[in-house]
Design a protein around this motif. Structure first.
Motif, PDB file in Angstrom:
ATOM      1  N   LEU A   1      31.465  65.490   1.648  1.00 18.67           N
ATOM      2  CA  LEU A   1      31.924  65.480   0.444  1.00 18.67           C
ATOM      3  C   LEU A   1      30.712  65.046  -0.630  1.00 18.67           C
ATOM      4  O   LEU A   1      30.645  63.998  -1.112  1.00 18.67           O
ATOM      5  CB  LEU A   1      33.131  64.830  -0.035  1.00 18.67           C
ATOM      6  CG  LEU A   1      34.552  65.213   0.746  1.00 18.67           C
ATOM      7  CD1 LEU A   1      35.391  63.843   0.648  1.00 18.67           C
ATOM      8  CD2 LEU A   1      34.990  66.285  -0.100  1.00 18.67           C
TER       9      LEU A   1
ATOM     10  N   HIS B   1      29.496  65.668  -3.313  1.00 18.31           N
ATOM     11  CA  HIS B   1      29.756  65.435  -4.998  1.00 18.31           C
ATOM     12  C   HIS B   1      30.344  64.119  -5.152  1.00 18.31           C
ATOM     13  O   HIS B   1      30.552  63.577  -6.321  1.00 18.31           O
ATOM     14  CB  HIS B   1      30.421  66.491  -5.523  1.00 18.31           C
ATOM     15  CG  HIS B   1      31.891  66.736  -4.911  1.00 18.31           C
ATOM     16  ND1 HIS B   1      32.073  67.015  -3.570  1.00 18.31           N
ATOM     17  CD2 HIS B   1      33.009  66.669  -5.344  1.00 18.31           C
ATOM     18  CE1 HIS B   1      33.411  67.279  -3.061  1.00 18.31           C
ATOM     19  NE2 HIS B   1      34.042  67.034  -4.248  1.00 18.31           N
ATOM     20  N   LEU B   2      31.062  63.491  -3.829  1.00 15.52           N
ATOM     21  CA  LEU B   2      31.719  62.209  -4.208  1.00 15.52           C
ATOM     22  C   LEU B   2      31.110  61.120  -3.524  1.00 15.52           C
ATOM     23  O   LEU B   2      31.094  59.918  -4.017  1.00 15.52           O
ATOM     24  CB  LEU B   2      33.277  62.503  -3.515  1.00 15.52           C
ATOM     25  CG  LEU B   2      34.088  63.389  -4.226  1.00 15.52           C
ATOM     26  CD1 LEU B   2      35.452  63.476  -3.394  1.00 15.52           C
ATOM     27  CD2 LEU B   2      34.198  62.930  -5.411  1.00 15.52           C
TER      28      LEU B   2
ATOM     29  N   VAL C   1      35.309  71.598   5.216  1.00 10.70           N
ATOM     30  CA  VAL C   1      35.773  72.454   4.018  1.00 10.70           C
ATOM     31  C   VAL C   1      35.724  73.730   4.196  1.00 10.70           C
ATOM     32  O   VAL C   1      36.554  74.626   3.830  1.00 10.70           O
ATOM     33  CB  VAL C   1      34.770  72.038   2.798  1.00 10.70           C
ATOM     34  CG1 VAL C   1      35.298  72.649   1.572  1.00 10.70           C
ATOM     35  CG2 VAL C   1      34.783  70.325   2.918  1.00 10.70           C
TER      36      VAL C   1
ATOM     37  N   GLN D   1      44.893  66.993   6.624  1.00 10.85           N
ATOM     38  CA  GLN D   1      43.975  66.978   5.431  1.00 10.85           C
ATOM     39  C   GLN D   1      43.647  65.419   5.508  1.00 10.85           C
ATOM     40  O   GLN D   1      43.888  64.833   4.245  1.00 10.85           O
ATOM     41  CB  GLN D   1      44.832  67.434   4.243  1.00 10.85           C
ATOM     42  CG  GLN D   1      45.218  68.732   4.077  1.00 10.85           C
ATOM     43  CD  GLN D   1      43.914  69.688   3.401  1.00 10.85           C
ATOM     44  OE1 GLN D   1      43.149  68.917   2.847  1.00 10.85           O
ATOM     45  NE2 GLN D   1      44.003  70.829   3.799  1.00 10.85           N
TER      46      GLN D   1
ATOM     47  N   ILE E   1      40.962  64.500   4.739  1.00  9.40           N
ATOM     48  CA  ILE E   1      40.012  64.620   3.549  1.00  9.40           C
ATOM     49  C   ILE E   1      40.634  64.131   2.299  1.00  9.40           C
ATOM     50  O   ILE E   1      39.789  63.518   1.399  1.00  9.40           O
ATOM     51  CB  ILE E   1      39.431  66.119   3.323  1.00  9.40           C
ATOM     52  CG1 ILE E   1      38.092  66.132   2.554  1.00  9.40           C
ATOM     53  CG2 ILE E   1      40.347  67.134   2.653  1.00  9.40           C
ATOM     54  CD1 ILE E   1      37.390  67.275   2.403  1.00  9.40           C
ATOM     55  N   LYS E   2      41.768  64.473   2.259  1.00 15.81           N
ATOM     56  CA  LYS E   2      42.553  64.038   1.185  1.00 15.81           C
ATOM     57  C   LYS E   2      42.433  62.361   0.893  1.00 15.81           C
ATOM     58  O   LYS E   2      42.290  61.850  -0.392  1.00 15.81           O
ATOM     59  CB  LYS E   2      43.984  64.266   1.059  1.00 15.81           C
ATOM     60  CG  LYS E   2      44.254  65.672   1.016  1.00 15.81           C
ATOM     61  CD  LYS E   2      43.909  66.367  -0.420  1.00 15.81           C
ATOM     62  CE  LYS E   2      44.256  67.855  -0.346  1.00 15.81           C
ATOM     63  NZ  LYS E   2      43.812  68.345  -1.590  1.00 15.81           N
TER      64      LYS E   2
ATOM     65  N   PHE F   1      39.856  60.449   1.746  1.00 12.93           N
ATOM     66  CA  PHE F   1      38.537  60.065   1.260  1.00 12.93           C
ATOM     67  C   PHE F   1      38.350  60.548  -0.374  1.00 12.93           C
ATOM     68  O   PHE F   1      37.687  59.658  -1.181  1.00 12.93           O
ATOM     69  CB  PHE F   1      37.545  61.069   1.976  1.00 12.93           C
ATOM     70  CG  PHE F   1      37.173  60.157   3.384  1.00 12.93           C
ATOM     71  CD1 PHE F   1      36.480  59.382   3.686  1.00 12.93           C
ATOM     72  CD2 PHE F   1      37.961  60.737   4.690  1.00 12.93           C
ATOM     73  CE1 PHE F   1      36.331  58.617   4.713  1.00 12.93           C
ATOM     74  CE2 PHE F   1      37.927  60.203   5.657  1.00 12.93           C
ATOM     75  CZ  PHE F   1      36.992  59.173   5.876  1.00 12.93           C
ATOM     76  N   GLU F   2      39.054  61.671  -0.728  1.00  8.19           N
ATOM     77  CA  GLU F   2      38.890  62.060  -2.156  1.00  8.19           C
ATOM     78  C   GLU F   2      39.747  60.910  -2.814  1.00  8.19           C
ATOM     79  O   GLU F   2      39.151  60.509  -3.938  1.00  8.19           O
ATOM     80  CB  GLU F   2      39.520  63.313  -2.186  1.00  8.19           C
ATOM     81  CG  GLU F   2      38.821  64.688  -1.656  1.00  8.19           C
ATOM     82  CD  GLU F   2      39.666  65.902  -1.606  1.00  8.19           C
ATOM     83  OE1 GLU F   2      39.082  67.061  -1.360  1.00  8.19           O
ATOM     84  OE2 GLU F   2      40.627  65.848  -1.663  1.00  8.19           O
ATOM     85  N   ASN F   3      40.773  60.392  -2.558  1.00  9.26           N
ATOM     86  CA  ASN F   3      41.400  59.432  -3.050  1.00  9.26           C
ATOM     87  C   ASN F   3      40.788  57.945  -3.189  1.00  9.26           C
ATOM     88  O   ASN F   3      40.725  57.340  -4.253  1.00  9.26           O
ATOM     89  CB  ASN F   3      42.760  59.233  -2.641  1.00  9.26           C
ATOM     90  CG  ASN F   3      43.788  58.102  -3.270  1.00  9.26           C
ATOM     91  OD1 ASN F   3      44.112  57.243  -2.803  1.00  9.26           O
ATOM     92  ND2 ASN F   3      43.959  58.396  -4.568  1.00  9.26           N
TER      93      ASN F   3
ATOM     94  N   ALA G   1      37.428  58.061  -3.431  1.00 12.58           N
ATOM     95  CA  ALA G   1      36.314  58.248  -4.302  1.00 12.58           C
ATOM     96  C   ALA G   1      37.139  57.919  -5.869  1.00 12.58           C
ATOM     97  O   ALA G   1      36.455  57.489  -6.710  1.00 12.58           O
ATOM     98  CB  ALA G   1      35.959  59.516  -4.185  1.00 12.58           C
ATOM     99  N   ALA G   2      38.214  58.739  -5.937  1.00 19.06           N
ATOM    100  CA  ALA G   2      38.809  58.716  -7.235  1.00 19.06           C
ATOM    101  C   ALA G   2      39.252  57.286  -7.668  1.00 19.06           C
ATOM    102  O   ALA G   2      39.314  56.661  -8.709  1.00 19.06           O
ATOM    103  CB  ALA G   2      40.116  59.617  -7.243  1.00 19.06           C
TER     104      ALA G   2
END
Length: 385
Positions: A26, A28-29, A297, A334, A336-337, A339-341, A343-344
């Motif tokens: 990721l 971009h994050l 991804v 998932q 990855i969800k 890690f996306e959270n 970052a958010a």
């Protein structure tokens, strides 16, 4: 916003399997700014050995946690070190003004988890627990089954037992720090941290707890358990079709001497049917061998469970006969969800999907489980404060 500059503390199996790949996948994050490795054997250390020279290019190798904290570029510290160190390292990172993602078990004691939560809040920092198995493919698919309306032909009806297992067959010690009688070691801290978390997500806080915890092999220290059975008792649930209200129990098991080619994962029983699942989410095995983090991804097979371990559902049909059918694992794993959270939450102030209070509650229940096992009795679970 700019990618979050991240340092992964610990590059053993946990760091290189469950954390570094997602940070690299990721870009971009996150930016993998640094790792902590006390004694790298070669330039680039274990990171380069696992993912190649390009992945390690520009990544700082810190040899001490003091160096990590002194690095002004580090914004997020990922703690994936032996369990006994989680509390101290997370506390020091928060005190230094860093956001923290900490592996499970988050602490050895509930009071420590509460303290860390209060510290993070006082400093307006993100403190996040790595409860990755909320994003297991089979758990996500099971949630869809449990959400079916009662009149659906595959509905399980009113649940009266939910069984979740992590069984293995291992006749020898692993020869790692996990065998040592240290705080937060043992199979209960290791695996019940996942099963308790999943049950809390599905059903909330129980009323009572009964546990049996032991070192069943008699290997190493008797203080390091390798077998647990935990009963979480819930209040009766109103049953459909004129049946009496039923008791509901979540049964969590982890056994180290289970001889099976495919281990049982879930057995869920209700007034209208039973869900049976073998095998575990494939992401861990895939992450251990994935040639490039980009595959998380890009690879269409990542997180996809093979059909031969899909679950079965047996329901009572209109004629009273039992009908057996396959319940496909339609959801991909998932992780990855998470890690996306993370970052958010850091970059945008988004709500955490894994709230720190929830992971602290897991430790509270683990401590109660050990107390129940020692005292050989059922204990009340105090209402949430």
């Amino acid at each position: 916003m700019a990618p979050i500059k991240t340092c992964v503390v610990g590059v053993g199996l946990g760091g290189l399997t469950f954390h570094v790949p997602f940070v690299l996948a990721l870009p971009h994050l996150f930016t993998l700014h640094a790792v902590m490795e006390r004694n790298p054997a070669a330039p680039g250390g274990k990171l380069q050995a696992r993912f190649g020279e390009q992945a390690a290019k520009g990544v700082t190798i810190h040899r001490s946690f003091d160096a990590v904290l002194a690095d002004p570029e580090v914004e997020l510290v990922v703690i994936t070190t032996p369990s006994e160190t989680h509390y101290e390292l997370a506390k020091r990172a928060l005190q230094a003004g860093k956001h923290v993602l900490v592996d499970k078990p988050v602490t050895a004691h509930f009071s420590q988890a509460q303290e860390l939560g209060a510290l993070a809040k006082s400093k307006n920092l993100v403190l996040y627990a790595f409860q990755n198995r909320r994003w297991d493919s089979d758990f996500l698919t099971l949630k869809k089954l449990l959400a079916l309306p009662a009149d659906h032909p595959k509905s399980l009806g009113t649940l009266f037992e939910f069984e979740s297992r992590f069984d293995r067959f291992r006749t020898e010690l692993k020869g790692t720090w996990k065998d040592l009688p240290l705080p937060a070691n043992g199979l209960t801290y290791d695996l019940a941290a996942h099963t308790i978390d999943q049950v809390l997500v599905l059903f909330g806080r129980p009323q009572k707890i009964t546990a049996m915890i032991e070192n069943i092999r008699g290997l190493g220290s008797k203080e390091v358990d390798d077998c647990f059975t935990i009963y979480l008792h819930y209040p009766p649930r109103p049953a459909a079709k004129g049946l009496q209200p039923t008791s509901f129990t979540a049964v969590l098991r982890g056994h180290i001497l289970s001889v099976r080619s495919s281990q049982i994962r879930y057995v869920v029983r209700g007034t209208q049917g039973t869900f049976l699942k073998y095998g575990v989410d494939v992401q861990e095995d895939q992450l251990k061998v994935i040639p490039s983090p980009a595959g998380i991804v890009q690879d269409q097979a990542y997180g996809v469970e093979p059909e031969d371990i899909w679950a079965t559902v047996e329901n009572v049909g209109p004629d009273g006969k039992v009908v057996k059918s396959v319940w496909p694992t339609t959801e991909r794993g998932q992780y990855i969800k998470l890690f996306e959270n993370v970052a958010a939450a850091i970059s945008e102030g988004a709500e955490q999907l894994v709230k720190w209070e929830e992971s602290a509650e897991v430790i509270e229940l683990i401590e109660l489980a050990y107390q129940s096992a020692r005292e050989e009795r059922t204990l009340p679970v105090p209402p949430r404060a």
